[in-house]
Design a protein around this motif. Structure first.
Motif, short mmCIF file in Angstrom:
data_model
loop_
_atom_site.label_atom_id
_atom_site.label_comp_id
_atom_site.label_asym_id
_atom_site.label_seq_id
_atom_site.Cartn_x
_atom_site.Cartn_y
_atom_site.Cartn_z
N VAL A 121 0.91 -1.18 -0.08
CA VAL A 121 -0.13 0.06 0.02
C VAL A 121 1.10 1.48 -0.02
CG1 VAL A 121 -1.77 -1.25 1.15
CG2 VAL A 121 -0.11 -0.01 2.43
N PRO A 122 0.38 2.39 -0.43
CA PRO A 122 1.16 3.65 -0.50
C PRO A 122 1.33 4.14 0.95
CG PRO A 122 -0.84 4.05 -1.29
CD PRO A 122 -0.89 2.36 -1.16
N PRO A 123 2.66 4.87 0.91
CA PRO A 123 2.94 5.31 2.39
C PRO A 123 1.83 5.95 3.40
CG PRO A 123 4.74 5.78 0.86
CD PRO A 123 3.73 5.27 0.15
N PRO A 124 1.07 6.90 2.64
CA PRO A 124 -0.15 7.48 3.66
C PRO A 124 -0.85 6.33 4.29
CG PRO A 124 0.23 8.62 1.50
CD PRO A 124 0.86 7.34 1.21
N ARG A 125 -1.25 5.28 3.38
CA ARG A 125 -1.91 4.15 4.21
C ARG A 125 -1.34 3.50 5.05
NH1 ARG A 125 -6.80 2.00 0.05
NH2 ARG A 125 -7.23 3.67 -1.12
N LEU A 126 0.08 3.23 4.89
CA LEU A 126 0.67 2.66 6.08
C LEU A 126 0.75 3.40 7.12
CD1 LEU A 126 2.48 0.10 6.54
CD2 LEU A 126 4.32 1.61 5.66
#
Length: 383
Positions: A236-241
């Motif tokens: 998943v992209p960093p914001p979701r992580l």
């Protein structure tokens, strides 16, 4: 809901300083919460610094969003412990009403300026806001909140052996039992404050790129949450992580507080809310291991966020603006708007004048403080 026997009960409230008829559709603490939400001071929190000054970005927390997050956490804990959720929520929403602009930088500057006049403390200022400065009702100053809400605000950080001047003055008129602990609901709101700012400051620090995920892998609680988020959210992209990590951090902290509080209450075996107040120690707390983990997280945030060079620069400017505003207005009360000048009096250097100037500045948003400073110092800007 079947409340615990140690919870505060609306039917046994100690009432309000100015008696009022009870509302037919709301409990006293629901009414307190609603008055707080409709207050001018609450609305202004939208434009007051949490960590980042308002103009630095639309997605960073403000005092308003912080207070709402504290309220959500407090209400969740209160429900699980069978407490009065409305009182916990009211206290969470009100706990920062007295914060001046620019966060702790503004408070530090006001405290230094007010040192000869008894000092400045944002918790005491919150009590001052709800008992004096809000002017919405014909019959009284302030919001006329219940005793239990005022008690919780005054004792946000625990019993007060040496209360700030205004708290001591108010206590003489309306005793708040300052030497005892606050209710369990107030203690929940105070711990929810810690949980909210640790978690959302990690979130905002990552968003601002003051540190990265590699920098937090070693932190207790946070590292485990990051690893679990990574396993559950592959590619998943960093914001979701980041979001997956922070929600796990909040869950671990909340769960620990609930478990430790249950353990302490079982050991105390309180028969009512006053038994909580008379206890030797708070009943709402982190476990020793989690308290140590929070200490480590806090040290990390101080080193990598609160004392980051970008923050140092902003804090320097914020302290300077606040200090200069106080000096100009205290030395020249004629510069104050008409209503504030009438409250402060015309003689510079007085206790009354200093207190009114501090009230005026503490009620400013970041934006208004910057604009007012320009109006007072830049001749090209109209007053």
């Amino acid at each position: 809901m079947n409340r615990a026997q140690w919870a505060v009960r609306p039917e046994t409230s100690r009432g309000r300083l100015h008696p009022e008829p009870e509302a037919p559709t709301r409990s006293p603490y629901q009414r307190d919460r609603d008055r707080i939400i409709h207050s001018s001071a609450f609305r202004k929190l939208q434009y007051k610094t949490q960590v980042f000054v308002n103009h630095e970005g639309d997605f960073y927390r403000t005092r308003l969003t912080h207070s709402i997050e504290v309220a959500q956490i407090a209400r969740s804990i209160a429900r699980e412990l069978r407490l009065d959720e409305d009182l916990a929520e009211a206290l969470a929403l009100a706990h920062d009403l007295g914060h001046p602009p620019f966060g702790h930088a503004g408070e530090d500057a006001l405290a230094a300026a007010m040192k000869p006049f008894g000092g400045f403390d944002h918790n005491a200022q919150s009590l001052r806001v709800v008992t004096l400065l809000e002017s919405r009702y014909a019959a009284f100053d302030g919001l006329n909140l219940t005793w239990e809400t005022l008690e919780g605000l005054a004792k946000h950080n625990g019993p007060l052996r040496k209360p700030p001047p205004y708290v001591a003055e108010y206590d003489e008129r309306h005793p708040l039992d300052l030497a005892t602990h606050a209710s369990v609901e107030a203690q929940v709101a105070a711990l929810a404050d810690d949980i909210a700012y640790h978690s959302h400051d990690l979130d905002d620090g990552l968003r601002a790129r003051m540190f990265g995920t590699e920098d937090i892998r070693h932190l207790p609680v946070v590292g485990d949450a990051l690893a679990a988020a990574g396993r559950a959210s592959l590619d998943v992209p960093p914001p979701r992580l980041r979001h997956e990590t922070i929600r796990r951090v909040i869950n671990v902290l909340v769960t620990d507080v609930i478990e430790e509080t249950r353990r302490r209450i079982a050991a105390l075996d309180p028969v009512d809310a006053d038994a909580i107040r008379r206890a030797r120690a708070p009943v709402v707390a982190f476990s020793p291991a989690m308290a140590e983990a929070n200490r480590v997280i806090k040290e990390f945030l101080y080193a990598h966020m609160y004392r980051h060079w970008r923050q140092n620069r902003m804090h320097y400017k914020a302290r300077r603006i606040t200090a200069e505003l106080f000096g100009l207005l205290h030395d020249n009360p004629g510069l104050l708007p008409d209503d504030w000048r009438a409250r402060a009096g015309e003689s510079p250097g007085t206790q009354r004048g200093a207190t009114m100037v501090a009230d005026y500045i503490a009620g400013m948003t970041d934006r208004f403080a910057m604009d007012e400073h320009l109006r007072l110092t830049d001749i090209s800007v109209s007053g």
